[in-house]
Design a protein around this motif. Structure first.
Motif, PDB file in Angstrom:
ATOM      1  N   SER A  72       0.828  -1.062  -0.040  1.00 36.30           N
ATOM      2  CA  SER A  72       0.009   0.162   0.106  1.00 36.30           C
ATOM      3  C   SER A  72       0.766   1.120   0.206  1.00 36.30           C
ATOM      4  O   SER A  72       2.035   1.242   0.436  1.00 36.30           O
ATOM      5  N   LEU A  73       0.394   2.269  -0.383  1.00 38.09           N
ATOM      6  CA  LEU A  73       0.948   3.546  -0.491  1.00 38.09           C
ATOM      7  C   LEU A  73       1.628   4.058   0.948  1.00 38.09           C
ATOM      8  O   LEU A  73       2.357   4.630   1.146  1.00 38.09           O
ATOM      9  N   SER A  74       0.430   3.874   1.973  1.00 33.84           N
ATOM     10  CA  SER A  74       0.911   4.590   3.186  1.00 33.84           C
ATOM     11  C   SER A  74       2.083   3.548   3.774  1.00 33.84           C
ATOM     12  O   SER A  74       2.940   3.920   4.450  1.00 33.84           O
ATOM     13  N   ALA A  75       2.047   2.357   3.483  1.00 38.67           N
ATOM     14  CA  ALA A  75       3.295   1.287   4.164  1.00 38.67           C
ATOM     15  C   ALA A  75       4.460   1.637   3.434  1.00 38.67           C
ATOM     16  O   ALA A  75       5.700   1.789   4.006  1.00 38.67           O
ATOM     17  N   TYR A  76       4.498   2.096   2.025  1.00 39.27           N
ATOM     18  CA  TYR A  76       5.732   2.417   1.367  1.00 39.27           C
ATOM     19  C   TYR A  76       6.224   3.842   1.850  1.00 39.27           C
ATOM     20  O   TYR A  76       7.185   4.076   2.171  1.00 39.27           O
ATOM     21  N   LEU A  77       5.234   4.805   2.254  1.00 39.74           N
ATOM     22  CA  LEU A  77       5.637   6.145   2.814  1.00 39.74           C
ATOM     23  C   LEU A  77       6.367   5.775   4.184  1.00 39.74           C
ATOM     24  O   LEU A  77       7.099   6.733   4.491  1.00 39.74           O
ATOM     25  N   LYS A  78       5.718   5.183   4.822  1.00 38.00           N
ATOM     26  CA  LYS A  78       6.307   4.889   6.191  1.00 38.00           C
ATOM     27  C   LYS A  78       7.608   4.277   6.286  1.00 38.00           C
ATOM     28  O   LYS A  78       8.620   4.719   6.816  1.00 38.00           O
ATOM     29  N   ARG A  79       7.834   3.292   5.429  1.00 39.06           N
ATOM     30  CA  ARG A  79       9.377   2.692   5.200  1.00 39.06           C
ATOM     31  C   ARG A  79      10.167   3.658   4.539  1.00 39.06           C
ATOM     32  O   ARG A  79      11.239   3.911   5.176  1.00 39.06           O
ATOM     33  N   TYR A  80       9.855   4.515   3.656  1.00 37.49           N
ATOM     34  CA  TYR A  80      10.413   5.520   3.015  1.00 37.49           C
ATOM     35  C   TYR A  80      11.003   6.520   4.027  1.00 37.49           C
ATOM     36  O   TYR A  80      12.206   6.926   4.242  1.00 37.49           O
TER      37      TYR A  80
END
Length: 80
Positions: free
Chosen positions: A64-72
């Motif tokens: 998901s976009l939110s998971a990617y943004l948290k990891r980034y």
């Protein structure tokens, strides 16, 4: 061929963002146009950072976009 496409895509975003930043700061335009170019440069900056996410989604990754943004964000903060 795919790598050339991605490099070309990133280069196009970078050139567009650079052009928008130039028009927003140095060009002899009205104040409203400078604001529009500034907003466009911010949008291009966000899109440049989202290119890896778009590529992962295109390859079939279920992220998901939110998971990617948290990891980034965590990777960015931990580098400092």
């Amino acid at each position: 061929m795919r790598r050339k496409y991605l490099i070309l895509l990133a280069l196009a975003f970078f050139i567009a963002m650079t052009t928008c930043l130039y028009c927003a700061t140095f060009a002899d335009l009205s104040f409203c146009m400078k604001i529009c170019f500034g907003i466009a440069s911010v949008i291009f900056y966000v899109l440049i950072n989202l290119i890896p996410y778009i590529v992962m989604r295109h390859k079939g990754a279920d992220l998901s976009l939110s998971a990617y943004l948290k990891r980034y964000i965590n990777e960015t903060i931990s580098k400092d």
